[in-house]
Motif scaffolding. Sequence first.
Motif, mmCIF file in Angstrom:
data_model
loop_
_atom_site.group_PDB
_atom_site.id
_atom_site.type_symbol
_atom_site.label_atom_id
_atom_site.label_comp_id
_atom_site.label_asym_id
_atom_site.label_seq_id
_atom_site.Cartn_x
_atom_site.Cartn_y
_atom_site.Cartn_z
ATOM 1 N N MET A 186 0.837 -1.192 0.000
ATOM 2 C CA MET A 186 0.000 0.000 0.000
ATOM 3 C C MET A 186 0.877 1.249 0.000
ATOM 4 O O MET A 186 1.857 1.332 0.734
ATOM 5 C CB MET A 186 -0.915 0.012 1.232
ATOM 6 N N LEU A 187 0.521 2.223 -0.853
ATOM 7 C CA LEU A 187 1.254 3.480 -0.928
ATOM 8 C C LEU A 187 0.275 4.623 -0.658
ATOM 9 O O LEU A 187 -0.728 4.776 -1.357
ATOM 10 C CB LEU A 187 1.894 3.644 -2.304
ATOM 11 N N LEU A 188 0.572 5.416 0.368
ATOM 12 C CA LEU A 188 -0.328 6.470 0.837
ATOM 13 C C LEU A 188 0.312 7.842 0.628
ATOM 14 O O LEU A 188 1.447 8.070 1.041
ATOM 15 C CB LEU A 188 -0.637 6.257 2.318
ATOM 16 N N LYS A 189 -0.424 8.752 -0.034
ATOM 17 C CA LYS A 189 0.053 10.113 -0.235
ATOM 18 C C LYS A 189 -1.087 11.101 0.006
ATOM 19 O O LYS A 189 -2.255 10.791 -0.257
ATOM 20 C CB LYS A 189 0.598 10.304 -1.656
ATOM 21 N N GLU A 190 -0.720 12.285 0.487
ATOM 22 C CA GLU A 190 -1.690 13.362 0.668
ATOM 23 C C GLU A 190 -1.356 14.494 -0.295
ATOM 24 O O GLU A 190 -0.242 15.020 -0.298
ATOM 25 C CB GLU A 190 -1.664 13.887 2.107
ATOM 26 N N TYR A 191 -2.330 14.832 -1.135
ATOM 27 C CA TYR A 191 -2.153 15.907 -2.106
ATOM 28 C C TYR A 191 -2.916 17.144 -1.627
ATOM 29 O O TYR A 191 -4.062 17.050 -1.175
ATOM 30 C CB TYR A 191 -2.666 15.482 -3.488
ATOM 31 N N ARG A 192 -2.275 18.315 -1.753
ATOM 32 C CA ARG A 192 -2.905 19.573 -1.388
ATOM 33 C C ARG A 192 -2.884 20.503 -2.594
ATOM 34 O O ARG A 192 -1.816 20.868 -3.096
ATOM 35 C CB ARG A 192 -2.191 20.216 -0.194
ATOM 36 N N ILE A 193 -4.082 20.845 -3.089
ATOM 37 C CA ILE A 193 -4.216 21.649 -4.294
ATOM 38 C C ILE A 193 -4.960 22.937 -3.955
ATOM 39 O O ILE A 193 -6.146 22.885 -3.601
ATOM 40 C CB ILE A 193 -4.971 20.896 -5.406
ATOM 41 N N CYS A 194 -4.282 24.058 -4.034
ATOM 42 C CA CYS A 194 -4.901 25.356 -3.740
ATOM 43 C C CYS A 194 -5.557 25.927 -4.996
ATOM 44 O O CYS A 194 -5.079 25.728 -6.118
ATOM 45 C CB CYS A 194 -3.871 26.333 -3.188
ATOM 46 N N MET A 195 -6.667 26.664 -4.779
ATOM 47 C CA MET A 195 -7.429 27.267 -5.875
ATOM 48 C C MET A 195 -7.795 28.697 -5.515
ATOM 49 O O MET A 195 -8.102 28.998 -4.361
ATOM 50 C CB MET A 195 -8.718 26.460 -6.121
#
Length: 356
Positions: free
Chosen positions: A1-10
């Motif tokens: 399992m590979l876990l990542k958190e993405y944060r995308i500002c708008m």
Amino acid sequence: MLLKEYRICMPLTVEEYRIGQLYMISKHSHEQSDRGEGVEVVQNEPFDDPAHGQGQFTEKRVYLNSKLPTWAQAVVPKIFYVTEKAWNYYPYTKTDPRCLSLRSIEYTCSFLPKFSIHIETKYEDNKGSNDNIFDSELKEQEREVCFVDIAYDEIPERYYKESEDLRYFKSDKTSRGILQEGWKDTQDPIMCSYKLVTVKFEVWGLQTRVEQFVHKVVRDVLLLGHRQAFAWVDEWIDMTMDEVREFECTIQEATNQKIGIFPPSISISETPLSSCSLTGPASAPTTPMCTDAPESLTVSKDRPRKKSAPEALTLPDPATSGDPQGSAAGPVTISNHLQSSTQPASNKDIDEMDKQ
């Protein structure tokens, strides 16, 4: 399992993004779909959740065989799709007053039962500064945090459009843009989409390679989609929720037709058996099992039967050629049946044979 958190500002508010996200997903899916490939909408309807309140459930099939790398195409069938199920809640404030909404998506594939993608999304009106937004979901699990810049991160060349380049785009209706270097520090309004992405592919020898590849694809999709959401802002900023839902339904129907789910080109019809056919198992051939000859080989009853030989053969009497007395005798008839052609010997001939 590979876990990542993405944060995308708008450069939007969370409430604005709610409309923009629905518009972007529908239009993007339509643009990326073609005959046999793309996003087919199976279900899209509202529902009530006892914990989160009113929301929207969608189920889609993402056909993407030609978009897979060569090594992946070698092990999947030609008709290959991933099932997407999404639960959207607006607003979502019952458990965390800071979080205004939540979106949960899962991707599965029946052909690859050990493969799955789960995306948990939360939105806040900030610039990606909340490090604890997924505390309840992570449960001490390690994850990599990745910031995605919609203006300055590089996208695949095949997806680039000058009209969607946010380094040069300025909205006519909102006057937002052009996004300069460091725009997140000065932009107002600003919101952040936090996405916790879990990829599982539990197949020995391929797990690491596949999970890393899937995360790269997910990141590219997130980057492209959010760029388009702001680049198209003048198209949707004046829409109400009812209007964007109507647009969503119209585009979904057009997208499903664009993909095209066609029946096979060879059709098989059932042919009833004759009354004399015998009953067999379902797997048995459907050849009639009767003893009657086919019609094409049946001799018509009205047709006269040919005779191979006459019933009786009549020969001329040999006595007529040498013995005048033989003329009184009638012709000799030889039967075609079991009658012998040799006349029986007389008593006089037998006595002469005894004397000899």
